[in-house]
Design an enzyme around this catalytic site. Structure first.
Site, PDB file in Angstrom:
ATOM      1  N   SER A  32     -10.704  26.545 -37.425  1.00 41.41           N
ATOM      2  CA  SER A  32     -11.069  25.105 -37.512  1.00 41.41           C
ATOM      3  C   SER A  32     -10.264  24.026 -37.159  1.00 41.41           C
ATOM      4  CB  SER A  32     -12.097  24.707 -38.412  1.00 41.41           C
ATOM      5  OG  SER A  32     -12.522  23.208 -38.302  1.00 41.41           O
ATOM      6  N   HIS A  33     -10.440  22.984 -36.764  1.00 47.15           N
ATOM      7  CA  HIS A  33      -9.380  22.314 -36.620  1.00 47.15           C
ATOM      8  C   HIS A  33      -8.860  20.510 -37.574  1.00 47.15           C
ATOM      9  CE1 HIS A  33      -9.735  23.021 -32.054  1.00 47.15           C
ATOM     10  NE2 HIS A  33      -8.687  21.783 -31.791  1.00 47.15           N
ATOM     11  N   VAL A  34      -9.615  21.292 -38.786  1.00 41.81           N
ATOM     12  CA  VAL A  34     -10.145  20.951 -40.008  1.00 41.81           C
ATOM     13  C   VAL A  34      -9.746  21.555 -41.342  1.00 41.81           C
ATOM     14  CG1 VAL A  34     -11.167  19.065 -41.097  1.00 41.81           C
ATOM     15  CG2 VAL A  34     -11.370  19.173 -38.811  1.00 41.81           C
TER      16      VAL A  34
ATOM     17  N   ASP B  55     -14.075  26.893 -34.624  1.00 41.26           N
ATOM     18  CA  ASP B  55     -14.765  25.324 -33.917  1.00 41.26           C
ATOM     19  C   ASP B  55     -14.231  25.136 -32.208  1.00 41.26           C
ATOM     20  OD1 ASP B  55     -12.130  24.032 -34.093  1.00 41.26           O
ATOM     21  OD2 ASP B  55     -12.671  23.028 -35.897  1.00 41.26           O
TER      22      ASP B  55
ATOM     23  N   SER C 234      -8.475  24.370 -29.092  1.00 42.02           N
ATOM     24  CA  SER C 234      -7.265  24.957 -28.615  1.00 42.02           C
ATOM     25  C   SER C 234      -7.519  25.681 -30.111  1.00 42.02           C
ATOM     26  CB  SER C 234      -5.721  24.261 -29.588  1.00 42.02           C
ATOM     27  OG  SER C 234      -6.666  23.261 -30.360  1.00 42.02           O
TER      28      SER C 234
END
Length: 123
Positions: free
Chosen positions: A9-11, A66, A69
């Site tokens: 995930s990005h987070v 997600d 990137s």
């Protein structure tokens, strides 16, 4: 261990939270995650994904991500890995949770894919 789960995930907190949720349903499945950049910011990191793959005890990895990137870095990590990694274009939380619960009860790959097909997203 046949299958492991990888969450990207990005987070960082999302990656950790999805892995934590899946682990509740699948305590015997290796579940690793990579969230955010190397600096702990929003984004994705090839290095962190590679470490999560390396740390995963599964013979094969079922991978979930997600956004853009995260997908791109996951694809690069797959190409560099010697371990089979199956990447799914599905809803992150529902996909990782579904795969983890099925891996927990040693369901075959075809059945896992069939169940994940119902969660497919155009990403």
């Amino acid at each position: 261990m046949k299958y492991g789960i990888l969450v990207v995930s990005h987070v960082p907190e999302i990656a950790q939270g999805v892995a934590k949720l899946a682990l509740q349903a699948a305590p015997d499945v290796s579940i690793t995650f990579a969230g955010g950049t190397d600096e702990g910011q929003i984004g994705s990191s090839l290095n962190m994904i590679q470490k999560a793959i390396s740390d995963n005890q599964g013979d094969e990895i079922l991978a979930f991500y997600d956004l853009g990137s995260a997908k791109m870095n996951l694809e690069m990590a797959r190409e560099m890995s010697t371990k089979p990694i199956h990447q799914f274009d599905v809803a992150l939380v529902e996909g990782a949770y579904t795969a983890a619960t099925l891996a927990q009860v040693n369901v075959d790959f075809t059945t896992i894919v069939s169940n994940l097909d119902k969660l497919h997203l155009e990403k």
